[in-house]
Motif scaffolding. Structure first.
Motif, PDB file in Angstrom:
ATOM      1  N   PRO A  88     -30.745  62.301  35.662  1.00 22.48           N
ATOM      2  CA  PRO A  88     -31.521  62.615  37.470  1.00 22.48           C
ATOM      3  C   PRO A  88     -32.230  62.062  37.062  1.00 22.48           C
ATOM      4  O   PRO A  88     -32.677  61.202  35.741  1.00 22.48           O
ATOM      5  CB  PRO A  88     -31.156  63.562  36.773  1.00 22.48           C
ATOM      6  N   LEU A  89     -32.512  61.102  39.023  1.00 21.64           N
ATOM      7  CA  LEU A  89     -34.053  60.413  38.474  1.00 21.64           C
ATOM      8  C   LEU A  89     -35.306  61.713  38.490  1.00 21.64           C
ATOM      9  O   LEU A  89     -35.778  61.281  37.760  1.00 21.64           O
ATOM     10  CB  LEU A  89     -34.421  60.132  39.473  1.00 21.64           C
TER      11      LEU A  89
ATOM     12  N   TRP B  49     -39.956  62.463  34.671  1.00 20.42           N
ATOM     13  CA  TRP B  49     -41.315  63.171  33.816  1.00 20.42           C
ATOM     14  C   TRP B  49     -40.379  62.531  32.330  1.00 20.42           C
ATOM     15  O   TRP B  49     -42.052  62.774  31.784  1.00 20.42           O
ATOM     16  CB  TRP B  49     -39.571  64.740  33.529  1.00 20.42           C
ATOM     17  N   VAL B  50     -39.603  61.563  31.956  1.00 21.23           N
ATOM     18  CA  VAL B  50     -40.060  61.229  30.544  1.00 21.23           C
ATOM     19  C   VAL B  50     -41.234  59.979  30.740  1.00 21.23           C
ATOM     20  O   VAL B  50     -42.270  60.315  30.079  1.00 21.23           O
ATOM     21  CB  VAL B  50     -38.902  60.091  30.207  1.00 21.23           C
TER      22      VAL B  50
ATOM     23  N   ALA C  12     -45.615  52.579  29.083  1.00 20.57           N
ATOM     24  CA  ALA C  12     -44.750  53.318  29.008  1.00 20.57           C
ATOM     25  C   ALA C  12     -43.522  52.001  29.399  1.00 20.57           C
ATOM     26  O   ALA C  12     -42.362  52.548  28.633  1.00 20.57           O
ATOM     27  CB  ALA C  12     -44.837  54.958  29.641  1.00 20.57           C
ATOM     28  N   ILE C  13     -43.409  52.055  30.335  1.00 21.07           N
ATOM     29  CA  ILE C  13     -43.312  51.213  31.874  1.00 21.07           C
ATOM     30  C   ILE C  13     -42.263  50.164  30.186  1.00 21.07           C
ATOM     31  O   ILE C  13     -40.692  49.957  30.238  1.00 21.07           O
ATOM     32  CB  ILE C  13     -42.959  50.450  32.653  1.00 21.07           C
ATOM     33  N   VAL C  14     -43.351  49.224  30.170  1.00 18.99           N
ATOM     34  CA  VAL C  14     -42.614  48.481  28.744  1.00 18.99           C
ATOM     35  C   VAL C  14     -42.446  48.534  27.818  1.00 18.99           C
ATOM     36  O   VAL C  14     -40.921  47.799  26.869  1.00 18.99           O
ATOM     37  CB  VAL C  14     -43.880  47.539  28.752  1.00 18.99           C
TER      38      VAL C  14
ATOM     39  N   ARG D 113     -34.403  55.178  25.822  1.00 19.52           N
ATOM     40  CA  ARG D 113     -33.217  56.312  26.090  1.00 19.52           C
ATOM     41  C   ARG D 113     -33.131  56.715  27.182  1.00 19.52           C
ATOM     42  O   ARG D 113     -32.485  57.207  27.956  1.00 19.52           O
ATOM     43  CB  ARG D 113     -32.991  57.349  25.319  1.00 19.52           C
ATOM     44  N   HIS D 114     -34.132  56.697  28.002  1.00 15.34           N
ATOM     45  CA  HIS D 114     -34.784  57.925  29.291  1.00 15.34           C
ATOM     46  C   HIS D 114     -35.971  57.348  29.612  1.00 15.34           C
ATOM     47  O   HIS D 114     -36.233  56.277  28.776  1.00 15.34           O
ATOM     48  CB  HIS D 114     -34.444  59.327  28.873  1.00 15.34           C
ATOM     49  N   GLY D 115     -36.107  56.333  30.684  1.00 13.96           N
ATOM     50  CA  GLY D 115     -37.113  56.373  31.745  1.00 13.96           C
ATOM     51  C   GLY D 115     -37.008  55.662  32.963  1.00 13.96           C
ATOM     52  O   GLY D 115     -36.397  55.007  32.647  1.00 13.96           O
ATOM     53  N   ILE D 116     -37.742  55.326  33.437  1.00 11.27           N
ATOM     54  CA  ILE D 116     -37.612  54.210  34.869  1.00 11.27           C
ATOM     55  C   ILE D 116     -37.582  53.022  34.652  1.00 11.27           C
ATOM     56  O   ILE D 116     -37.151  52.237  34.695  1.00 11.27           O
ATOM     57  CB  ILE D 116     -39.887  54.922  35.614  1.00 11.27           C
ATOM     58  N   GLY D 117     -38.401  52.830  32.631  1.00 12.61           N
ATOM     59  CA  GLY D 117     -38.562  51.413  32.666  1.00 12.61           C
ATOM     60  C   GLY D 117     -36.898  51.335  32.069  1.00 12.61           C
ATOM     61  O   GLY D 117     -36.617  50.086  32.178  1.00 12.61           O
TER      62      GLY D 117
END
Length: 291
Positions: free
Chosen positions: A87-88, A93-94, A226-228, A235-239
């Motif tokens: 889920p997006l 959230w992560v 966080a993204i970098v 394992r999760h995240g927008i990055g």
């Protein structure tokens, strides 16, 4: 006799009542407010409309640049059906958890260190060389090091966000303390203030403008950290979504993830502005607000 001017734009004849001046000022403020938002939306519409036109007309390669309609479609797909990795909202959230933990820890540590070193010349002279050396290292290159130390989980992303935020906040807090009004400090000392009382009552309020200026930009740096970190390994995240979209040559997915980050950063900026206005009501209005 000379005319009475308001904001160097509205001219009133002598004898104009206060009520008429206030009404004219309110009308001018409404017109300016409308003009600001009109041009904001007009520029956005022109940019997005031009992008869509160039894409549909094949004047730019949609494989590389995508299009606003394709990006909206991908956002809708992610929102309603989720991503290939889950889920997006879980990925968002992560990333937000990592960013917020890094932001608050880095901001608090930066404020405390900046005030402490700004008020203590000995500490400043001892630690300044170490801070300059560490600050000279590009923070982005620390991502793989933190991942080796802390693994692919939450800790490595928080550590990178912390480093991204700390030095921005520390520099502003330190400079804000050093720029405290000497006359105010002298007057407070004459009245008997000293030590922590002087720092709390004079130095910290004087440095608040510097600190808030750093907080406005540092949350963006926390998200970058966080993204970098997620981009390098997660394992999760927008990055992670950006990395997967890059690997599958999904331009719409990459731009959709960027749009999500932009919306979150703008929301955080809005919240930060509200908090600043509530905590710093004592400050005089900016020059452009008093004209």
């Amino acid at each position: 006799m000379t005319d009475i001017t308001l904001s160097q734009q509205i001219v009133f004849q002598p004898g104009t009542s206060d009520a008429e001046i206030e009404a004219a000022a309110a009308q001018a403020a409404r017109k300016r407010h409308f003009a600001v938002y009109f041009w904001r939306y007009a520029i956005l519409i022109v940019l997005l409309g031009g992008w869509e036109f160039l894409s549909q007309a094949k004047l730019i390669d949609e494989f590389f640049f995508s299009s606003p309609s394709a990006i909206v479609a991908r956002l809708w797909e992610w929102t309603t059906q989720g991503t290939s990795e889950g889920p997006l909202w879980f990925h968002l959230w992560v990333t937000m958890e990592e960013s917020l933990l890094g932001f608050f820890s880095g901001a608090i540590a930066g404020i405390v260190a900046g005030i402490a070193l700004g008020r203590n010349r000995m500490l400043s002279d001892v630690f300044s060389i170490y801070i300059k050396v560490i600050n000279s290292v590009p923070r982005v290159v620390l991502a793989p090091i933190f991942i080796m130390f802390f693994g692919l989980g939450l800790t490595s992303k928080v550590a990178l966000s912390f480093v991204m935020v700390f030095f921005v906040v520390f520099s502003n807090a330190f400079q804000g303390v050093r720029e405290a009004d000497r006359n105010l400090l002298a007057n407070a000392q004459i009245l008997g203030a000293k030590g922590w009382q002087l720092t709390r009552a004079v130095v910290i309020p004087s440095a608040m403008s510097w600190i808030f200026a750093s907080l406005h930009v540092s949350f963006g740096f926390a998200i970058v950290g966080a993204i970098v970190g997620e981009f390098v390994g997660a394992r999760h995240g927008i990055g992670l979504l950006i990395n997967i979209a890059k690997g599958s040559f999904d331009a719409a997915g990459m731009y959709a993830a960027i749009v999500i980050i932009m919306v979150v950063a703008l929301a955080a900026e809005y919240i930060m502005t509200i908090i600043e206005n509530r905590l710093a009501k004592w400050r005089p209005a900016p020059l452009h607000d008093t004209n």
